[in-house]
Design an enzyme around this catalytic site. Structure first.
Site, PDB file in Angstrom:
ATOM      1  CG  HIS A   1      -2.078   0.852   1.353  1.00  0.00           C
ATOM      2  ND1 HIS A   1      -1.895   2.410   1.354  1.00  0.00           N
ATOM      3  CD2 HIS A   1      -3.373   0.602   1.142  1.00  0.00           C
ATOM      4  CE1 HIS A   1      -3.008   2.849   1.279  1.00  0.00           C
ATOM      5  NE2 HIS A   1      -4.004   1.970   1.111  1.00  0.00           N
TER       6      HIS A   1
ATOM      7  NE  ARG B   1      -2.572   7.129  -1.067  1.00  0.00           N
ATOM      8  CZ  ARG B   1      -2.685   6.030  -1.624  1.00  0.00           C
ATOM      9  NH1 ARG B   1      -3.176   6.265  -3.217  1.00  0.00           N
ATOM     10  NH2 ARG B   1      -2.853   5.014  -1.419  1.00  0.00           N
TER      11      ARG B   1
HETATM   12  O1  MEZ Z   1      -9.261  -2.062   0.482  1.00  0.00           O
HETATM   13  C1  MEZ Z   1      -8.438  -1.453   0.971  1.00  0.00           C
HETATM   14  O2  MEZ Z   1      -7.213  -1.799   0.852  1.00  0.00           O
HETATM   15  C2  MEZ Z   1      -8.441  -0.218   1.874  1.00  0.00           C
HETATM   16  C3  MEZ Z   1     -10.023   0.286   1.671  1.00  0.00           C
HETATM   17  C4  MEZ Z   1      -7.430   0.420   2.092  1.00  0.00           C
HETATM   18  C5  MEZ Z   1      -7.517   1.881   2.364  1.00  0.00           C
HETATM   19  O3  MEZ Z   1      -6.601   2.465   1.861  1.00  0.00           O
HETATM   20  O4  MEZ Z   1      -8.251   2.402   3.309  1.00  0.00           O
END
Ligand code: MEZ
Length: 553
Positions: free
Chosen positions: A315, A335
């Site tokens: 992420h 974001r």
């Molecule tokens: O589904 C995801 O990974 C999610 C909702 C993550 C996020 O950035 O909040």
């Protein structure tokens, strides 16, 4: 506050007004590909083939996972399974997918046991912040949802699984709402929908920035009201089979009693979640402490193929500072609401809504090429310019929409509405997993799987909000399939495990790893709780001449 980054913060502030109306820099497809190949952790060669099991000699796995897949069972040698609990359906995993499966089985007349390594609800579901996708907008449709997710997944998604996910979206939101999930609504009473990376229209429903926590709250309460027998602190150590190719239960380790329990089941649903706590390549993770990929290992030994496990999701916005929050999720929704990614020189270097894999690669590139900001702990991150949100959307927007973020950072005297935060990619999601068909059946009869432990649905890059939908749609679907196809009770043997062990012997060498891993090293958690270990130690030491343990005070 963040005095050590003063110079860079000044550059960021100086460029802020100019950045406000400038279009975000978009990488073209050649640039995106180059970023992925050079910087994304999936492409850097930290992978290998495995020598045993159904995927032997075929696709590659991250080194840390490959070692566990080739590992041996933690069962005592000579352990002989003998059913101590008999149930119709055994669900392994107490997160969103497992709880949803249990709720779907309620009222069927079948007996259901749900075993979970920690407590009910301790899972990646509660860590999900930004939302859940469903095609509910006026300009939206399941086809559009499908198209977006397929492009995001690099076209590698299983089309049948993806079609089911998208078609079942609206009905799943109805089901969750009727259970009591409080999704954010607009003043007119309709659901409030946000954009996410790769969504062509706003499609993400949320409960502020704690969507997964809210969903799990409701699922957990609802499961506790059913007839499901909940076995908390019961770790799934191994699956058992009938000696004729069918899974017929599991061997659990009861952490409180300090002993194994063999469960005979007519059907097993594996919902053990992801594996971010394997901390591939030393990355921090946004995952729950229990996410050590146990289900992958157990299913693999039974003969289930795994798919797309060369692909993990990093992420882009994991917290990088303060150290106490390192790796924690800073939701993508921040974001999509207007916070920009900015380097140490105050340059907005890429569109923050680029696909997660490309954005993560671009952030790693920026830091590798010397345009990141070094923290006092030696980590290097880039800025997420959170005060932009209030500038764009009005004072108070950030605090109203992201109370979880404010709450976490204000403990360290950082107010994200007033100052940017430092981010760096964090290991977030296991894109691949166990192969399933559209009924959640694995390659081995008697064993179903749902949620993050499965692979195929998301291809090689999952879009935000499709995992909470995945656990809801496929948690229900796995249980519905069990209801239609439940086999008769069979014997409990370790035939599959023994076959795997025999194959393992042929590998030669000294492969001493025991797996699954059950808990990350850093947690210092053990299969057996300290109290049981102590009792066993006392018992065994009463007859020997070992000196007392100096740490035992
Ligand atoms: O589904 C995801 O990974 C999610 C909702 C993550 C996020 O950035 O909040």
């Amino acid at each position: 506050m963040m005095e050590w980054a003063k110079e860079s913060l000044e550059k960021l502030k100086a460029s802020r007004l100019a950045r406000l109306d400038q279009p975000a820099p978009q990488p073209d497809s050649a640039q995106a590909e180059a970023i992925l190949k050079q910087y994304h952790p999936d492409y850097l060669g930290h992978e290998r083939k495995v020598a045993v099991g159904p995927n032997a000699g075929e696709q590659e796995f991250p080194l840390e996972l490959a070692q566990l897949l080739e590992g041996d069972s933690s069962l005592e040698p000579g352990y002989l399974p003998k059913a101590e609990i008999e149930t119709d359906v055994l669900i392994l995993g107490g997160g969103g997918a497992g709880a949803t499966a249990a709720l779907t089985l309620e009222g069927s007349g079948l007996s259901v046991h749900l075993a979970t390594k920690l407590r009910l609800g301790d899972s990646n579901t509660v860590m999900a912040e930004g939302g859940i996708q469903s095609a509910l907008g006026d300009d939206d449709s399941p086809r559009r949802h499908f198209a977006d997710a397929l492009v995001g997944g690099h076209g590698d998604n299983d089309p049948d699984l993806l079609r089911i996910l998208c078609e079942q979206g609206p009905e799943s939101i109805r089901w969750l709402s009727q259970l009591g999930c409080l999704f954010d609504q607009n003043e007119d009473g309709r659901f409030s929908l946000r954009g996410g990376g790769g969504t062509s229209v706003p499609r993400v429903l949320a409960c502020r920035d704690y969507t997964g926590l809210e969903i799990m709250r409701v699922l957990k309460d609802a499961v506790r009201l059913t007839g499901t027998h909940i076995l908390e602190e019961h770790v799934a150590m191994e699956l058992v089979d009938d000696g004729k190719g069918r899974v017929t239960g599991a061997i659990l380790f009861d952490r409180n009693a300090g002993k194994t329990v063999c469960v005979s089941a007519r059907a097993v649903i594996l919902a053990t979640g992801g594996s971010g706590q394997l901390r591939l390549q030393g990355f921090p993770t946004s995952n729950h402490v229990g996410a050590t990929g146990d289900g992958l290992v157990l299913a693999y030994r039974q003969g289930c193929r795994l798919i797309h496990l060369d692909s993990y999701q990093y992420h882009p916005s994991g917290a990088c500072y303060p150290e106490a929050l390192a790796g924690q999720l800073v939701t993508e929704a921040i974001r999509s609401t207007g916070a920009q990614v900015v380097n140490a020189e105050g340059v907005h270097f890429i569109d923050e809504m680029a696909y997660r894999d490309v954005l993560a690669g671009a952030i790693i590139k920026e830091t590798a090429e010397g345009r990141g900001v070094k923290t006092p702990h030696g980590k290097i991150g880039i800025w997420l310019d959170t005060p932009m949100i209030d500038l764009k959307k009005g004072a108070g927007t950030l605090a109203r929409q992201f109370p979880g973020l404010i709450h976490r950072f204000e403990r360290y005297n950082i107010d994200p509405a007033m100052q940017p935060i430092l981010i760096y990619p964090t290991l977030h999601y296991q894109n691949g997993g166990i192969c399933i068909d559209s009924e959640c059946r694995t390659d081995v009869a008697g064993l179903w799987a749902c949620g993050e432990v499965t692979g195929g649905l998301h291809g090689k890059n999952r879009l935000m909000g499709n995992s909470l939908l995945d656990i809801t749609v496929f948690g229900r679907r796995s249980a519905e399939s069990v209801l239609r196809n439940i086999p008769e009770r069979g014997a409990v043997t370790l035939t599959h495990l023994k076959r795997f062990q025999a194959e393992r012997e042929k590998m030669g060498g000294s492969h001493k790893t025991l797996s699954p891993k059950f808990f990350p090293d850093a947690s210092k958690m053990k299969l057996k709780p300290a109290s049981v270990e102590k009792k066993q130690e006392e018992k065994s030491s009463s007859n020997n001449f070992e000196p007392p343990n100096p740490f035992n005070f």
